[in-house]
Enzyme design. Sequence first.
Site, PDB file in Angstrom:
ATOM      1  N   LYS A 192       1.111  -0.931  -0.232  1.00  0.00           N
ATOM      2  CA  LYS A 192      -0.297   0.123  -0.145  1.00  0.00           C
ATOM      3  C   LYS A 192       0.918   1.027  -0.117  1.00  0.00           C
ATOM      4  CE  LYS A 192      -1.647   3.183   1.741  1.00  0.00           C
ATOM      5  NZ  LYS A 192      -2.180   4.672   1.847  1.00  0.00           N
ATOM      6  N   GLU A 252       9.839   1.298  10.370  1.00  0.00           N
ATOM      7  CA  GLU A 252      11.172   2.549  10.259  1.00  0.00           C
ATOM      8  C   GLU A 252      10.491   4.300  10.303  1.00  0.00           C
ATOM      9  OE1 GLU A 252      13.732   1.937  10.210  1.00  0.00           O
ATOM     10  OE2 GLU A 252      14.517  -0.298   9.224  1.00  0.00           O
ATOM     11  N   CYS A 282      13.619  11.404   6.525  1.00  0.00           N
ATOM     12  CA  CYS A 282      13.790  11.216   8.268  1.00  0.00           C
ATOM     13  C   CYS A 282      14.690  11.126   8.940  1.00  0.00           C
ATOM     14  CB  CYS A 282      13.263   9.301   8.419  1.00  0.00           C
ATOM     15  SG  CYS A 282      14.226   8.666   6.865  1.00  0.00           S
ATOM     16  N   GLU A 325       9.704  17.081  13.960  1.00  0.00           N
ATOM     17  CA  GLU A 325      10.043  16.288  13.203  1.00  0.00           C
ATOM     18  C   GLU A 325       9.537  17.625  12.123  1.00  0.00           C
ATOM     19  OE1 GLU A 325       8.589  12.399  10.958  1.00  0.00           O
ATOM     20  OE2 GLU A 325      11.062  12.577  10.223  1.00  0.00           O
TER      21      GLU A 325
HETATM   22  P1  NAD Z   1       2.097   8.413   7.356  1.00  0.00           P
HETATM   23  O1  NAD Z   1       2.476   7.829   8.801  1.00  0.00           O
HETATM   24  O2  NAD Z   1       1.030   9.904   7.302  1.00  0.00           O
HETATM   25  O3  NAD Z   1       1.896   7.928   6.209  1.00  0.00           O
HETATM   26  C1  NAD Z   1       2.637   6.431   5.453  1.00  0.00           C
HETATM   27  C2  NAD Z   1       2.256   5.340   5.202  1.00  0.00           C
HETATM   28  O4  NAD Z   1       1.394   4.954   5.896  1.00  0.00           O
HETATM   29  C3  NAD Z   1       1.170   6.208   4.098  1.00  0.00           C
HETATM   30  O5  NAD Z   1       1.007   5.281   3.125  1.00  0.00           O
HETATM   31  C4  NAD Z   1      -0.303   5.789   4.035  1.00  0.00           C
HETATM   32  O6  NAD Z   1      -1.505   6.116   3.462  1.00  0.00           O
HETATM   33  C5  NAD Z   1      -0.301   4.783   5.665  1.00  0.00           C
HETATM   34  N1  NAD Z   1      -1.409   5.317   6.775  1.00  0.00           N
HETATM   35  C6  NAD Z   1      -1.739   6.404   6.911  1.00  0.00           C
HETATM   36  N2  NAD Z   1      -2.993   5.683   7.978  1.00  0.00           N
HETATM   37  C7  NAD Z   1      -2.735   4.398   7.881  1.00  0.00           C
HETATM   38  C8  NAD Z   1      -3.575   3.935   8.892  1.00  0.00           C
HETATM   39  N3  NAD Z   1      -4.572   4.093   9.956  1.00  0.00           N
HETATM   40  N4  NAD Z   1      -3.447   2.222   8.677  1.00  0.00           N
HETATM   41  C9  NAD Z   1      -2.620   2.285   7.490  1.00  0.00           C
HETATM   42  N5  NAD Z   1      -1.436   2.645   6.893  1.00  0.00           N
HETATM   43  C10 NAD Z   1      -2.094   4.079   7.325  1.00  0.00           C
HETATM   44  O7  NAD Z   1       3.805   8.917   6.904  1.00  0.00           O
HETATM   45  P2  NAD Z   1       4.607   9.738   5.812  1.00  0.00           P
HETATM   46  O8  NAD Z   1       4.227  11.068   6.345  1.00  0.00           O
HETATM   47  O9  NAD Z   1       3.611   9.072   4.127  1.00  0.00           O
HETATM   48  O10 NAD Z   1       5.418   9.640   5.933  1.00  0.00           O
HETATM   49  C11 NAD Z   1       6.416  10.761   6.884  1.00  0.00           C
HETATM   50  C12 NAD Z   1       6.796  10.078   7.876  1.00  0.00           C
HETATM   51  O11 NAD Z   1       7.533   8.875   7.146  1.00  0.00           O
HETATM   52  C13 NAD Z   1       7.953  10.636   8.516  1.00  0.00           C
HETATM   53  O12 NAD Z   1       7.500  10.568  10.245  1.00  0.00           O
HETATM   54  C14 NAD Z   1       8.926   9.908   8.446  1.00  0.00           C
HETATM   55  O13 NAD Z   1      10.286  10.365   9.161  1.00  0.00           O
HETATM   56  C15 NAD Z   1       9.005   8.456   8.461  1.00  0.00           C
HETATM   57  N6  NAD Z   1       9.499   7.867   6.948  1.00  0.00           N
HETATM   58  C16 NAD Z   1      10.857   7.240   7.926  1.00  0.00           C
HETATM   59  C17 NAD Z   1      11.864   6.482   6.871  1.00  0.00           C
HETATM   60  C18 NAD Z   1      12.363   5.343   7.435  1.00  0.00           C
HETATM   61  O14 NAD Z   1      13.314   4.685   7.340  1.00  0.00           O
HETATM   62  N7  NAD Z   1      13.134   5.126   9.552  1.00  0.00           N
HETATM   63  C19 NAD Z   1      11.981   7.420   6.055  1.00  0.00           C
HETATM   64  C20 NAD Z   1      10.863   7.010   5.079  1.00  0.00           C
HETATM   65  C21 NAD Z   1      10.014   8.254   6.127  1.00  0.00           C
END
Ligand code: NAD
Length: 506
Positions: A189, A263, A297, A398
């Site tokens: 997803k 992650e 991140c 963040e």
């Molecule tokens: P997010 O948590 O909003 O979304 C991530 C994914 O989760 C998306 O596909 C989203 O549609 C899905 N999602 C959202 N709500 C959900 C739910 N209730 N159930 C299941 N899936 C759901 O995060 P984002 O804004 O897309 O990404 C940014 C975040 O990701 C930042 O905090 C960043 O630091 C982190 N990040 C971490 C890494 C790492 O390797 N540690 C890498 C990239 C990004």
Amino acid sequence: MKMEATSAFAELERKYFQPEYGHFINGEWVQGDSGKRLPVYNPTTGTVISYIQAGNGKDADRAVAAAHAAFPKWSRTSAGERQAILMEMARRMKARLNDFAMMETLDNGKTIVESTYFDIPASIGMLEFYAGTPFHINGETVDHPDAITYVHREPLGVIAAITPWNIQLFAMMLKLGPALATGNTLVLKPAESTCLATLEFVKEISSLLPPGVFNVVTGLGPDVGEALVTNPLVRKVAFTGSRPTARKIMCYASANIIPQTMELGGKSANIVCEDADIEAAVEGAVLSTIFNKGEVCIAGTRTFVHEKIYDRFLDRFHTVLKGIRQGDPTNPATQLGPQASQIQLDRVSAYFDLAPQEGATTLLGGRRAKIAGFENGFFLEPTIFTGVHNKMRIAQEEIFGPVTCVIPFKTDDEVVAMANDSIYGLGGGLWTSNLGRAHRMAREIKTGTIWVNRYYNFVPGLPLGGYKESGFGREGALETLQHYTIAKAVVINLNEGPLGVFNQPQ
Ligand code: NAD
């Protein structure tokens, strides 16, 4: 000017993307159950590029059923077959490196230089890395006088993978690579705001895999995610994203007690000691601020500078960051593109308002950037906050934009304590010419990765992951294979006959 830029983009979008995409389930592109679509925007122009399916629970269940049906046969493929498929995926991506780079840039707004020299090569690198691993999936034996023992590492079954919008292809490869290498099947997803390069990658490689081995369901997280993760046929969830979403996913995962790898976010410390090479440290701090528009991140968003060199460092940092070329990300001369979405633009802008309220000074930026020809693009000025205390929200939360807080320090102990005073622990940088200090401080900082004297010095095969609320589990490394397999211990007794425990005289 505006019309020209927008129509040039429209042409590129028509060249690289379809006007609409389906879900990819059981080897076919299919319409979603809801009949609804979601728009995907070009962050540079603010216009719609394409539409994706607004998935729901029924779509997720359909994809999981396909992955489950494909698992028995796929899990019995040979290491050589899986290796060949992963290598061919890497080859096909390499053959179209420039196309995929442009797709990432159109979809996400990151500069074409970054897509060409980081995102796509790193994604290819992950496929190649995992292509080497199917022959190394093996358990240990434990010596015992009365038994032969061995451990199988078996694939788990259907993996649910949920990825973010900031590094869509690389984040996918970190999950697709180990899942396929170990003989699992997968339902991905991707993030709803940027998933077009992902869907185009699927088109490129779909002929390599039996139907059902790799499925993609698009849509909003809450609409697809809960049904996907709580489906009883799913045996693991691999998530990259934010802490609030991670908490929900861990709750969903508790329904059927499935393992998770997480992650999550970061607020990494980038520490510049008084014996650092200042020019190199400035370059690192600038890179850390603008790389992927700060939507990283693992970015070093708290730059701690020793008080003896604070003024010199800040002066150079300010000068170099101010000179960054911002604008059209498809232009190879551009160094900073737009934020990936309107939502992200608004989130970062809220911190621009917060910083002065907390008593910090906006030394540079802190505003929406005006780029001629791209008035509807999501551009923000690169920003430096000074007068920051490590306890302020701008130093603890963040921000995920081209924003860095600069904080002075006096001693190694003080800066290590500040670096560790965070709920996160994902990345970090250390600039010093003292070898002993580098090793000492690297040990003391509670973080998953620390780069000494070069930020973002990614080395394939090293484990990526976090301490504390930055998550758990490691990606991109051999140890990741453990997260995608389960151990079965087999004990073969070498003695003949019964033990005789019930033949003792009364
Ligand atoms: P997010 O948590 O909003 O979304 C991530 C994914 O989760 C998306 O596909 C989203 O549609 C899905 N999602 C959202 N709500 C959900 C739910 N209730 N159930 C299941 N899936 C759901 O995060 P984002 O804004 O897309 O990404 C940014 C975040 O990701 C930042 O905090 C960043 O630091 C982190 N990040 C971490 C890494 C790492 O390797 N540690 C890498 C990239 C990004």
